[in-house]
Design an enzyme around this catalytic site. Structure first.
Site, PDB file in Angstrom:
ATOM      1  N   CYS A 112       0.800  -1.225   0.000  1.00 41.47           N
ATOM      2  CA  CYS A 112       0.000   0.000   0.000  1.00 41.47           C
ATOM      3  C   CYS A 112       0.833   1.276   0.000  1.00 41.47           C
ATOM      4  CB  CYS A 112      -0.951   0.002   1.185  1.00 41.47           C
ATOM      5  SG  CYS A 112      -1.988  -1.485   1.274  1.00 41.47           S
ATOM      6  N   HIS A 250      -3.234   6.848   1.747  1.00 40.28           N
ATOM      7  CA  HIS A 250      -3.697   5.549   1.284  1.00 40.28           C
ATOM      8  C   HIS A 250      -5.088   5.297   1.842  1.00 40.28           C
ATOM      9  CE1 HIS A 250      -4.246   1.354   0.636  1.00 40.28           C
ATOM     10  NE2 HIS A 250      -4.035   1.035   1.894  1.00 40.28           N
ATOM     11  N   ASN A 280     -10.207  -0.612  -0.536  1.00 37.61           N
ATOM     12  CA  ASN A 280      -8.753  -0.513  -0.423  1.00 37.61           C
ATOM     13  C   ASN A 280      -8.137  -1.112  -1.679  1.00 37.61           C
ATOM     14  OD1 ASN A 280      -6.030  -0.960   0.132  1.00 37.61           O
ATOM     15  ND2 ASN A 280      -6.374  -1.601   2.248  1.00 37.61           N
TER      16      ASN A 280
END
Length: 323
Positions: A112, A250, A280
């Site tokens: 990420c 993020h 996500n």
């Protein structure tokens, strides 16, 4: 004096939208349960595309938007934890698909934090002999998800986004950064484990392609370490938190974003989110958010933007840019 410029941004999302309600038909969950814990309502999931397909779509858009040709690219970096294959790299597949015959290409694996780490590598390349390149975060996380595990399956989505960066004499570019890796905490978020099946070795690790995470520890890590890394990046950039127009974090969890905004004493509207629609998307998430904000006009030339990634590794990366 040469500086670095983000010339164009682009994004690509699969057509299929999967809502929390649809997930409740295949596992014990609900929209209320998912949204209250994560801030996610839906995500996009591929049907026929792979990681290189959506990354290639982003690359083509970047060339169209910037008006440059593929053969003028020096490099292509694809940040991904869900590549088509270990070899060829996803970036090499993209390079061949767009005909970037003069570009070298490679994948970067930082989960990420991948978009920020990719921008950092690109910045270093551009400060030496190279002039132009692509940085793309592309993920098909749906192939790493155990669709019977509600603790992970509800979190992730597929997508790709990226930027075209080049050298310029304009007064823009990277002002400061801080990258950190906490490998001793890596077992808190894992995916894609391989077994050694050669006839001479014992078992190194079991075959297990799926995501596994200690959600509580990852949440604690993010809310503790991300503000510290971001503060260091701001110090290196020699600016105050108030000087940043937007913080693009993020998109893992809405509560993490809110917590970090409070830590910095900054208005939460300076920390935009889109995980409600996209989930996500790991290395793609910051780029997706950036391109959406560029398209809407909220983010534009002359602003100061913070890019902040955090996740598997465990890793954190923060960069401050004047765009």
């Amino acid at each position: 004096m040469e500086h670095l410029k983000i010339v164009a941004s682009a994004r690509q999302l699969p057509e299929l939208q999967v809502t929390n309600q649809e997930l409740s038909n295949i596992m014990d969950t609900s929209d209320d349960w998912i949204f209250s814990r994560t801030g996610i309502h839906q995500r996009q999931i591929v049907t026929t595309e792979n990681t290189s397909d959506i990354a290639t779509a982003v690359a083509k858009q970047l060339l169209d938007k910037s008006g440059v040709t593929a053969d003028s690219l020096d490099f292509i970096i694809v940040s991904t934890m869900s590549p088509d294959s270990l070899s060829p790299s996803t970036a090499a597949i993209v390079q061949g698909a767009i005909g970037a015959s003069n570009a070298f290409a490679f994948d970067l694996s930082a989960a990420c934090s991948g978009f920020v780490y990719g921008l950092s590598v690109a910045s270093s390349l551009l400060s030496t002999r190279y002039k132009r390149g692509l940085v793309i975060g592309s993920e098909v996380l749906s192939k790493l998800v155990d669709w019977q595990d509600r603790t992970t399956a509800v979190l992730f989505g597929d997508g790709a986004a990226g930027v075209l960066v080049e050298t310029t004499t304009e007064n823009v570019g990277l002002l400061g950064e801080q990258l950190r890796t906490y490998g001793d905490k890596g077992d808190n978020l894992v995916a894609g484990r391989f077994a050694n099946q050669n006839p001479f070795a014992g078992e190194i690790s079991p075959v297990d392609p799926y995501f596994h995470q200690n959600g509580r520890e990852v949440y604690s890590f993010a809310t503790r370490e991300v503000p510290a890394v971001l503060q260091t990046a701001l110090k290196k950039a020699e600016i105050a938190a108030d000087d940043v127009d937007y913080y693009l974090l993020h998109q893992a969890n809405a509560r993490i974003v809110t917590s970090i905004a409070k830590r910095f004493g900054q208005p939460v509207d300076k920390f935009p989110t889109n995980m409600a629609e996209n989930g996500n998307t790991s290395a793609a998430s910051i780029g997706l958010l950036f391109d959406e904000l560029i398209e809407s006009g909220k983010v534009h030339a002359g602003q100061t933007i913070a890019f902040v990634g955090f996740g598997g590794g465990l890793t954190v990366g923060a960069q401050i840019w004047k765009i």
